[in-house]
Design a protein around this motif. Structure first.
Motif, short mmCIF file in Angstrom:
data_model
loop_
_atom_site.label_atom_id
_atom_site.label_comp_id
_atom_site.label_asym_id
_atom_site.label_seq_id
_atom_site.Cartn_x
_atom_site.Cartn_y
_atom_site.Cartn_z
N ALA B 238 4.84 -5.54 -18.68
CA ALA B 238 5.43 -6.26 -19.81
C ALA B 238 5.64 -7.73 -19.48
N GLU B 239 5.96 -8.00 -18.22
CA GLU B 239 6.24 -9.38 -17.80
C GLU B 239 4.99 -10.09 -17.31
N ASN B 240 3.86 -9.38 -17.36
CA ASN B 240 2.62 -9.97 -16.91
C ASN B 240 2.65 -10.38 -15.44
N ILE B 241 3.26 -9.51 -14.62
CA ILE B 241 3.37 -9.81 -13.20
C ILE B 241 2.27 -9.05 -12.46
N GLU B 242 1.55 -9.78 -11.63
CA GLU B 242 0.44 -9.19 -10.93
C GLU B 242 0.89 -8.30 -9.76
N ILE B 243 0.33 -7.09 -9.70
CA ILE B 243 0.63 -6.22 -8.56
C ILE B 243 -0.52 -6.34 -7.56
N LEU B 244 -0.18 -6.79 -6.37
CA LEU B 244 -1.22 -7.14 -5.40
C LEU B 244 -1.62 -6.01 -4.49
N GLY B 245 -0.83 -4.95 -4.50
CA GLY B 245 -1.18 -3.85 -3.61
C GLY B 245 -0.05 -2.86 -3.56
N GLN B 246 -0.32 -1.70 -2.98
CA GLN B 246 0.73 -0.70 -2.87
C GLN B 246 0.50 0.20 -1.67
N LEU B 247 1.58 0.74 -1.17
CA LEU B 247 1.51 1.72 -0.09
C LEU B 247 2.32 2.93 -0.52
N PRO B 248 1.81 4.15 -0.25
CA PRO B 248 2.55 5.35 -0.67
C PRO B 248 3.77 5.59 0.21
N ASN B 249 4.70 6.42 -0.27
CA ASN B 249 5.80 6.86 0.58
C ASN B 249 5.22 7.89 1.53
N SER B 250 5.31 7.62 2.81
CA SER B 250 4.70 8.55 3.76
C SER B 250 5.53 8.62 5.02
N ARG B 251 5.79 9.84 5.44
CA ARG B 251 6.54 10.03 6.68
C ARG B 251 5.79 9.47 7.86
N GLU B 252 4.46 9.57 7.80
CA GLU B 252 3.65 9.09 8.93
C GLU B 252 3.81 7.57 9.09
N ILE B 253 3.75 6.88 7.95
CA ILE B 253 3.92 5.42 8.02
C ILE B 253 5.33 5.08 8.53
N ALA B 254 6.32 5.81 8.00
CA ALA B 254 7.71 5.55 8.40
C ALA B 254 7.90 5.80 9.90
N THR B 255 7.26 6.85 10.39
CA THR B 255 7.40 7.17 11.82
C THR B 255 6.72 6.10 12.67
N SER B 256 5.55 5.67 12.24
CA SER B 256 4.84 4.62 12.98
C SER B 256 5.69 3.34 13.00
N TYR B 257 6.28 3.00 11.85
CA TYR B 257 7.16 1.84 11.76
C TYR B 257 8.34 1.97 12.71
N SER B 258 8.89 3.19 12.80
CA SER B 258 10.08 3.38 13.62
C SER B 258 9.80 3.06 15.09
N ASN B 259 8.54 3.21 15.50
CA ASN B 259 8.19 2.90 16.88
C ASN B 259 7.61 1.50 17.04
N GLY B 260 7.63 0.72 15.99
CA GLY B 260 7.10 -0.64 16.08
C GLY B 260 5.59 -0.71 15.91
N GLY B 261 5.02 0.24 15.15
CA GLY B 261 3.57 0.26 14.96
C GLY B 261 3.14 -0.52 13.73
#
Lengths: 104, 283, 285
Positions: B238-261
């Motif tokens: 509605a606001e004409n704002i561009e979406i540049l990308g997305q990442l899913p909610n994922s435990r794997e990504i969260a776990t990798s992040y938790s270790n500094g990956g």
């Protein structure tokens, strides 16, 4: 001698406020004249930083000799000490009881 | 090009996007500088192997009173807007943590009794990551309130000393108030990171309002895109704002992040989401 | 009255969801303040009905009157915050309100006025009285606004004879957080088992220690990284901080938010877990 007590209300029967610089009112009791003055502290109660300093300085300018509070913040403490105002730690009593406790 | 990575809400993934974007740009042979401007809680360095080169100690100037010269006139106290210098009788005392370093008391003193001394407010460190990304980090001392001053110092240092980069990435603090403005006001483009939850949307709206006030070009990256509801997507449309990308909610990504990956190292499949940002911003 | 502040160095740890849950569990005996004024979200879960709206002034700012200004440059030279442009306009965001420019202006061309930087609200929410605020976008002085709404909340708690005053603080360790924790009886820190979470917890704990406020720790999403959760737990223990709860990773936190509910209203499992945690908070007061 002038005694400053932070108060939740504007009479001698009011309970002491639990805070010092951010108290709702200050009651300044003059033991020589047996009179008291009520100071509305609303503005300081909700001001930003440095309130302890400001209130300490205001009390010094009013010629207060003793300040009573449950506890004093570090900034207020430093100002009161410099101004030679005696600090007494009391809480959970009325303003009148606080004044009576320190007036001797 | 200067890109600020910001978000109204904390914890949406600014750090994730900043670090991965820096990594991707470097991989594409650009000269990249990444500055962690979230000086209250900087974490970008966790995701890299950094060889630190230099530490700078930013400071503000605070007053010191010469008791022999001070007459107790109180002009300094009258001038100070922060209750940081107080005159009582013949004595004048300074409260360093209340001082904003404006210098007015020094000017107001008729006796020339005040000189200014340095008070350190934090640390600015710089170095290079193993990938040869130029890296800067600001760190505010605990108990300090001059967050914005430290960011100003950090960005000024970069402006004056680091001129030869294709991309400057500024990882901003969360929110919409002064430290965020300081980080984003000189950026050419702002990347807003959010998540499709009611909190994420509410805070994104405030961030968008802020950026429009600044008159900046911006786009949105949706993190944890698989949670929440459609409200965020509808709002952006509605606001004409561009979406540049997305990442899913994922435990794997969260776990990798938790270790500094880094996602680009641990999950190459998501590279295309970052490439979309890249194609939007590349020179 | 006991004042409990919920904080987290790092954003996105579940702080607001937990705050709302505590408030629901203590419904009727609690006053709530949303001190995350930069990104206030608690109202989305507690649906306050606003009774009073007040303007808030963060402080005074300089304003140059064009017709009186003689363009002498003294104000620009004096200002250490680079807030005055070459054509003599004060940037209200850059202005720290120090008044130096007013002092040096030889022709009295600079006004020094209160600046409205936000609004605060006194409301009735689903759990009882609530104080919250909206900082104007691109405004500063969130620390001062926090102090302001906290003082209001404390008074309301006393006047209504409620036992608990619950404060939802912002992330970080800067002025807004310092204002949030000042005067609190206990700090409940929420973190997550990530390197960032550990690092941010260390910094926020340093702050509560410096202000001599007793701290408790909740590790949310603890099973995301058990090794990291243990490191955080050990760090907490060696610093005399009790770990009063470990909550597993649960998408119900997001789902409940979408429904406009606190986690304890959405999931029985979370309810029993958070109830135990809230009782521990009270035991430690």
């Amino acid at each position: 001698m002038k005694i400053a007590v932070p108060s939740q209300g504007n009479s001698l029967d009011s309970m002491m406020d639990t805070r010092f610089a951010r108290a709702k009112y200050f009651i300044i009791y003059d033991t020589d004249k047996e009179t008291f003055e009520v100071i509305d502290n609303e503005q300081n109660a909700a001001a930003g930083g440095g309130v302890g300093v400001k209130v300490g300085q205001d009390l010094a300018n009013m010629g207060v000799n003793i300040a009573i509070a449950p506890h004093f913040g570090p900034n207020a403490e430093q100002v009161l000490k410099t101004a030679n105002i005696t600090m007494k730690s009391l809480s959970n009593i009325t303003v009148k009881e606080a004044v009576d406790a320190v007036r001797q | 090009m200067k890109i600020a990575i910001a978000s109204g809400k904390g914890g949406t993934g600014k750090t994730t996007i900043s670090t991965n974007l820096a990594y991707l740009l470097k991989e594409n042979n650009y000269r990249v500088l990444l500055a962690d401007c979230d000086v209250e809680e900087p974490n970008d360095d966790i995701f890299f192997n950094i060889e630190w080169k230099e530490n700078i100690e930013p400071f503000i100037l605070i007053p010191e009173v010469d008791p022999n010269k001070c007459t107790g006139c109180g002009e300094c106290t009258k001038a100070c807007q922060y209750h940081a210098i107080v005159n009582i009788g013949k004595k004048t005392i300074v409260f360093p943590e209340l001082c904003h370093g404006c210098g007015l008391c020094t000017y107001a003193c008729p006796e020339d009794a005040i000189r200014e001394v340095k008070r350190p407010i934090g640390k600015i460190s710089n170095g290079y990551t193993a990938e040869n990304i130029r890296f800067f980090k600001g760190l505010l001392n605990i108990g300090e309130t001059v967050t914005t001053s430290l960011i100003t110092n950090l960005l000024k240092y970069i402006d004056e000393n680091e001129k030869n980069y294709d991309f400057y990435l500024y990882d901003s603090p969360p929110g919409t108030s002064c430290p965020v403005i300081e980080t984003t006001k000189n950026a050419d483009y702002i990347l807003l990171v959010t998540e499709p939850t009611p909190f994420g949307l509410n805070d994104l709206k405030m961030a968008v309002e802020m950026i429009r006030k600044l008159g900046k070009d911006f786009g949105v990256f949706v993190n944890k895109s698989t949670i929440g509801n459609d409200d965020l997507w509808n709002y952006c449309k509605a606001e004409n704002i561009e979406i540049l990308g997305q990442l899913p909610n994922s435990r794997e990504i969260a776990t990798s992040y938790s270790n500094g990956g880094l996602i680009l190292k641990d999950f190459p499949a998501y590279r295309k989401e970052f490439l979309k940002i890249y194609s939007k911003i590349k020179v | 009255m006991k004042e409990i502040v919920v904080l987290s160095g790092k954003g996105g740890t579940g702080k607001t969801s937990l705050t709302a849950s505590f408030a629901i569990l203590e419904k009727g005996n609690i006053v709530v303040a949303d001190c995350d004024v930069d990104a206030a979200d608690l109202h989305l879960l507690l649906t306050p009905k606003i009774n009073e709206t007040h303007d808030f002034s963060g402080g005074k700012k300089a304003f140059i009157q064009k017709d009186k200004c003689i363009s002498c440059g003294k104000c620009i030279e004096a200002c250490r915050f680079d807030a005055i442009s070459d054509d003599y306009v004060v940037d209200p965001i850059g202005c720290e309100g120090c008044k130096f420019c007013v002092y040096v202006c030889p022709v009295g061309a600079i006004d020094f006025n209160k600046n409205i930087s936000g609004q605060y609200f006194l409301s009735d929410s689903r759990v009882g009285p609530m104080v919250h605020a909206k900082l104007g976008v691109a405004e500063e002085n969130s620390g001062k606004l926090v102090t302001y709404i906290k003082a209001k909340g404390e008074n309301i708690t006393r006047q209504n004879n409620k036992d608990y005053f619950l404060v939802d603080a912002s992330p970080g360790v800067g002025c807004a957080i310092i204002a949030s924790i000042t005067g609190a009886d206990i700090a409940v820190i929420v973190t997550e088992p990530t390197l960032s979470g550990l690092h941010d917890f260390e910094r926020v704990l340093k702050l509560t220690k410096q202000f001599r406020i007793k701290s408790l720790l909740i590790i949310n999403k603890y099973d995301l990284n058990l090794k990291m959760a243990t490191s955080i737990e050990n760090f907490a223990k060696s610093n005399g901080v009790k770990v009063i709860g470990k909550i597993p990773y649960d998408d119900d936190f997001y789902e409940s938010q979408v429904e406009g509910k606190a986690a304890v209203e959405y999931s029985d499992k979370l309810k029993s877990m958070i109830n135990v945690i809230w009782e521990k908070v009270k035991e430690n007061l």
